[in-house]
Design a protein around this motif. Structure first.
Motif, PDB file in Angstrom:
ATOM      1  N   MET A  11      -2.699   2.566 -74.466  1.00  0.00           N
ATOM      2  CA  MET A  11      -3.431   1.488 -73.771  1.00  0.00           C
ATOM      3  C   MET A  11      -3.013   0.061 -74.654  1.00  0.00           C
ATOM      4  N   THR A  12      -2.189   0.076 -75.729  1.00  0.00           N
ATOM      5  CA  THR A  12      -2.008  -0.958 -76.535  1.00  0.00           C
ATOM      6  C   THR A  12      -0.496  -1.604 -76.355  1.00  0.00           C
ATOM      7  N   GLY A  13      -0.282  -2.704 -76.816  1.00  0.00           N
ATOM      8  CA  GLY A  13       1.159  -3.141 -76.733  1.00  0.00           C
ATOM      9  C   GLY A  13       1.398  -4.011 -75.624  1.00  0.00           C
ATOM     10  N   PHE A  14       0.760  -4.326 -74.378  1.00  0.00           N
ATOM     11  CA  PHE A  14       0.868  -4.752 -73.034  1.00  0.00           C
ATOM     12  C   PHE A  14       0.440  -6.283 -73.264  1.00  0.00           C
ATOM     13  N   PRO A  15       1.025  -7.180 -72.532  1.00  0.00           N
ATOM     14  CA  PRO A  15       0.822  -8.590 -72.661  1.00  0.00           C
ATOM     15  C   PRO A  15      -0.621  -8.793 -71.793  1.00  0.00           C
ATOM     16  N   GLY A  16      -1.025  -9.897 -72.164  1.00  0.00           N
ATOM     17  CA  GLY A  16      -2.507 -10.458 -71.569  1.00  0.00           C
ATOM     18  C   GLY A  16      -2.216 -10.179 -69.963  1.00  0.00           C
ATOM     19  N   MET A 128       5.927  -7.388 -60.562  1.00  0.00           N
ATOM     20  CA  MET A 128       5.485  -8.157 -61.832  1.00  0.00           C
ATOM     21  C   MET A 128       5.321  -7.212 -63.216  1.00  0.00           C
ATOM     22  N   ILE A 129       4.843  -5.912 -62.844  1.00  0.00           N
ATOM     23  CA  ILE A 129       4.814  -5.032 -64.303  1.00  0.00           C
ATOM     24  C   ILE A 129       6.159  -4.903 -64.682  1.00  0.00           C
ATOM     25  N   VAL A 130       7.158  -4.759 -63.907  1.00  0.00           N
ATOM     26  CA  VAL A 130       8.312  -4.788 -64.302  1.00  0.00           C
ATOM     27  C   VAL A 130       8.744  -6.267 -65.157  1.00  0.00           C
ATOM     28  N   ASP A 131       8.576  -7.171 -64.599  1.00  0.00           N
ATOM     29  CA  ASP A 131       8.763  -8.300 -65.287  1.00  0.00           C
ATOM     30  C   ASP A 131       8.278  -8.599 -66.795  1.00  0.00           C
ATOM     31  N   MET A 132       7.134  -8.020 -66.759  1.00  0.00           N
ATOM     32  CA  MET A 132       6.140  -8.546 -67.906  1.00  0.00           C
ATOM     33  C   MET A 132       6.411  -7.393 -69.082  1.00  0.00           C
TER      34      MET A 132
END
Length: 443
Positions: A11-16, A128-132
């Motif tokens: 669950m960690t390491g993803f942008p806001g 958007m997920i692929v972008d981020m």
């Protein structure tokens, strides 16, 4: 403790921005009341036949077909954020109006627009997920997002099963309100992530590939055809399964509890299974093949369930395990294989397989159920699972043609001249490979 460590790492390491999107998805899915119970509403409340209910449900799929292509195109043209928010607004309005009309034709029209709105947002969300998210974390990101979908779905299935006793209007209004809240969150809180278009006039590079060129990517389209078979099975569980169970004498409350197992199993096992797959470095061929086998087995065994609630629940658990493997792996694969400035189009074309299944599944399922019975329907699903499994295994073991290269996302790289990345899963059209050489920084 090991489970909590696995959950924390996943669950960690993803942008806001990812978590804003995750929260909007959760809110929306916590009141996905209408579609799972629409077949029961049409047959038991309004008195239509299973075939007629299948036809009405098929209009959702027709809208989804249009929405997949429109959403993919708009997300690349006007941006991810306005596409998502506008699509959710359309779905909310259509759902609310549907609760106030008993006319079958009017319901079919509104179901069409609901399907269009729901599906138009899907390519933008995936793009958007692929972008981020960097390529190395995308399977994990799609898995966590799918987790939110099923936390909400598990909650909504149980609640809707009891809300119908207070009146079906409540499920229409509840679904509409939460969809509207989702649209507001997307518009107010999400950043726009669409990659900036290159100045093709000054740089001398070719324009990004069009939707037509995506359709000419034969390897990718073969993957979409196999995905169509998978979605044909899964949509039976959300459209015709409740009708079949009602015909076997199983109550709406029991169906709500049984189908809620789908969400509960995903909530409990989605993250651990994804971590296990990643830790063992299982290839897409094995993961997708196994997912098709489990889906075919789960739905196939439904034909033997009869009135047994335990057996019916076991079937749902089996095909849910296949869904857990299939959903994030397939979405991440499409993201890796898409050209940077055509991510929305690729996701839109891939979503088209699910949209077409939402047309065909209730239509074919209703006809088979009415004329040949549930055993024939679920046996057919088992056969589709076997064919899809064999297809995935063969497709992902075929080498890409070296004459036109293979494209896809590798690790995110800074802008600059890069060599196209060979990817055995999908062969891009020649135009896309040329774009890949000229735009660089794909990922």
């Amino acid at each position: 403790m090991a489970m909590f460590r696995t959950l924390y790492r996943s669950m960690t390491g993803f942008p806001g921005g990812f978590w804003v999107l995750w929260s909007a998805t959760l809110v929306n899915r916590m009141a996905t009341f209408v579609y799972p119970f629409l077949g029961i509403y049409l047959t038991t409340e309004l008195g239509y036949s299973a075939t007629t209910a299948g036809l009405v449900l098929a209009t959702f799929g027709i809208g989804s077909v249009a929405g997949s292509l429109i959403g993919g195109e708009l997300s690349d043209r006007i941006g991810r954020r306005p596409t998502m928010a506008g699509a959710q607004l359309l779905a909310a309005v259509s759902t609310a109006i549907m609760g106030f009309t008993p006319n079958g034709v009017a319901i079919a029209v509104l179901v069409f627009f609901m399907g269009l709105g729901v599906s138009a947002s899907r390519p933008a969300v995936q793009a958007m997920i692929v972008d981020m998210v960097p390529q190395k974390d995308r399977v994990r990101a799609f898995s966590v997002n799918y987790w939110a979908v099923n936390i909400g779905f598990g909650f909504s299935a149980v609640v809707a099963g009891y809300l119908v006793h207070e009146g079906y209007l409540w499920i229409f209004l509840g679904d509409a309100v939460t969809t509207l809240i989702c649209a507001v969150i997307m518009w107010v809180r999400l950043p726009e992530t669409r990659p900036e278009r290159a100045d093709t006039a000054s740089s001398g590079t070719e324009a990004p590939i069009s939707s037509r060129q995506v359709f000419r990517d034969s390897r990718f389209m073969t993957f979409c055809l196999l995905a169509l078979g998978v979605w044909l099975m899964m949509y039976q569980g959300w459209s015709i399964l409740p009708v079949d169970m009602a015909g076997r004498g199983i109550s709406t409350q029991a169906y709500g509890l049984i189908i809620a197992l789908n969400g509960v199993v995903i909530i409990l096992l989605q993250i651990p299974v994804t971590a296990l797959v990643k830790g063992r470095k299982l290839g897409l061929a094995l993961v997708l093949t196994l997912s098709a086998v489990l889906l075919g087995a789960g739905f196939g065994l439904t034909g033997l369930a009869g009135t047994s609630l335990i057996f019916s629940a076991l079937c749902v658990v089996i095909w849910t395990l296949g869904e857990i493997l299939y959903a994030p792996a397939s979405s991440a694969a499409v993201g890796e294989l898409a050209h940077t400035q055509a991510r929305g189009r690729y996701q839109g074309v891939y979503s088209l397989s699910g949209s077409m299944a939402s047309v065909l599944a209730p239509l074919v399922g209703g006809l088979v159920l009415d004329h040949w019975g549930g055993y024939s329907l679920w046996s057919l699903c088992a056969a589709v699972g076997v064919v899809a499994a064999a297809g995935f295994w063969i497709l992902f073991h075929q080498p890409a043609r070296s004459t036109d290269g293979s494209g896809g996302d590798a690790e995110d790289k800074p802008a600059g001249p890069q060599e196209p990345v060979s990817n055995p899963a999908v062969r891009l059209p020649a135009r896309a490979v040329s774009d890949q050489n000229s735009t660089a920084g794909i990922g």
